[in-house]
Write a protein that holds these residues in place. Structure first.
Motif, PDB file in Angstrom:
ATOM      1  N   SER A  58       1.514 -13.392  -9.534  1.00 59.26           N
ATOM      2  CA  SER A  58       2.279 -13.292 -10.782  1.00 59.26           C
ATOM      3  C   SER A  58       1.472 -12.724 -11.948  1.00 59.26           C
ATOM      4  O   SER A  58       2.050 -12.211 -12.900  1.00 59.26           O
ATOM      5  N   GLU A  59       0.134 -12.788 -11.877  1.00 61.12           N
ATOM      6  CA  GLU A  59      -0.672 -12.400 -13.036  1.00 61.12           C
ATOM      7  C   GLU A  59      -1.705 -11.307 -12.776  1.00 61.12           C
ATOM      8  O   GLU A  59      -2.247 -10.736 -13.724  1.00 61.12           O
ATOM      9  N   LYS A  60      -2.020 -11.031 -11.521  1.00 55.98           N
ATOM     10  CA  LYS A  60      -3.126 -10.130 -11.196  1.00 55.98           C
ATOM     11  C   LYS A  60      -2.766  -9.283  -9.985  1.00 55.98           C
ATOM     12  O   LYS A  60      -1.653  -9.373  -9.489  1.00 55.98           O
ATOM     13  N   ARG A  61      -3.715  -8.512  -9.508  1.00 58.78           N
ATOM     14  CA  ARG A  61      -3.533  -7.797  -8.248  1.00 58.78           C
ATOM     15  C   ARG A  61      -4.094  -8.683  -7.136  1.00 58.78           C
ATOM     16  O   ARG A  61      -5.246  -9.112  -7.195  1.00 58.78           O
ATOM     17  N   ALA A  62      -3.289  -8.928  -6.132  1.00 61.55           N
ATOM     18  CA  ALA A  62      -3.682  -9.781  -5.002  1.00 61.55           C
ATOM     19  C   ALA A  62      -4.203  -8.927  -3.857  1.00 61.55           C
ATOM     20  O   ALA A  62      -3.570  -7.941  -3.461  1.00 61.55           O
ATOM     21  N   VAL A  63      -5.360  -9.333  -3.339  1.00 62.02           N
ATOM     22  CA  VAL A  63      -5.983  -8.645  -2.214  1.00 62.02           C
ATOM     23  C   VAL A  63      -6.212  -9.677  -1.115  1.00 62.02           C
ATOM     24  O   VAL A  63      -6.734 -10.762  -1.371  1.00 62.02           O
ATOM     25  N   ILE A  64      -5.815  -9.330   0.090  1.00 59.11           N
ATOM     26  CA  ILE A  64      -5.967 -10.213   1.249  1.00 59.11           C
ATOM     27  C   ILE A  64      -6.811  -9.489   2.289  1.00 59.11           C
ATOM     28  O   ILE A  64      -6.615  -8.291   2.534  1.00 59.11           O
ATOM     29  N   PRO A  65      -7.774 -10.184   2.918  1.00 59.48           N
ATOM     30  CA  PRO A  65      -8.580  -9.526   3.950  1.00 59.48           C
ATOM     31  C   PRO A  65      -7.794  -9.299   5.241  1.00 59.48           C
ATOM     32  O   PRO A  65      -7.017 -10.152   5.659  1.00 59.48           O
ATOM     33  N   VAL A  66      -8.020  -8.134   5.822  1.00 55.13           N
ATOM     34  CA  VAL A  66      -7.468  -7.815   7.136  1.00 55.13           C
ATOM     35  C   VAL A  66      -8.661  -7.740   8.084  1.00 55.13           C
ATOM     36  O   VAL A  66      -9.596  -6.967   7.853  1.00 55.13           O
ATOM     37  N   SER A  67      -8.629  -8.553   9.130  1.00 57.51           N
ATOM     38  CA  SER A  67      -9.762  -8.635  10.058  1.00 57.51           C
ATOM     39  C   SER A  67      -9.612  -7.670  11.225  1.00 57.51           C
ATOM     40  O   SER A  67      -8.562  -7.624  11.858  1.00 57.51           O
TER      41      SER A  67
END
Length: 176
Positions: A58-67
């Protein structure tokens, strides 16, 4: 031993620990000023990152790791909603479609682990995914764990990345 201790946590303990850790993280000046945050998707009774994800989305850019299980590397990928996630490597949620994030654009990485110590060292899950990634990362590295995973000392090698801070339900360590 640490995995067994984590598995022994009750649902109430896991929920309380996760809420306390989330509260501490969300109040950090480093977190509040960050524009982009990479966070792991909690599993295996790790402190929950669910509410953290909601805030980041809701407030930032979300980054998720891809393994990548062949090379034991992480590709950081943007997501824009929870609907962008699906079961990935090891059953951990990952983006359905990889939208690579430039590592230099990530301000904070939340790092899971089996154990951490009071000097910022970490024991991961043994494949080196995060160590490889963090060796190139120049932003703030925040270890997230239950307080019982925090030890006085853990074995550490020169190539192991130290955390800038560690958050448990009992507080924030950043004086190393």
């Amino acid at each position: 031993m640490m995995k067994a201790k984590r598995r022994a946590l009750t649902a109430d303990e896991l929920s309380a620990n996760s809420a306390a850790i989330t509260g501490l993280l969300l109040e950090l000046p480093e977190f509040r000023s960050a524009k982009s945050v990479m966070l792991y998707m909690s599993s295996f009774r790790e402190p929950s990152t669910e509410k953290i994800l909601d805030t980041v989305l809701s407030e930032k850019r979300a980054v998720i790791p891809v393994s990548d299980t062949l090379t034991h590397t992480i590709t950081p990928s943007y997501i824009f909603s929870r609907g962008d996630l699906t079961a990935g490597a090891y059953g951990i949620p990952e983006p359905k479609t990889v939208t690579p994030a430039d590592i230099s654009d990530i301000d904070i990485v939340l790092v899971p682990g089996i154990a951490f110590d009071r000097h910022g060292a970490r024991i991961g899950f043994g494949q080196g995914y995060y160590d490889r990634f963090l060796s190139r990362f120049r932003g703030t590295k925040i270890g997230i764990c239950h307080d019982m995973q925090l030890l006085d000392s853990v074995p550490s090698l020169p190539h192991d990345s130290k955390m800038d801070m560690i958050i448990t339900e009992k507080g924030i360590l950043n004086d190393f």
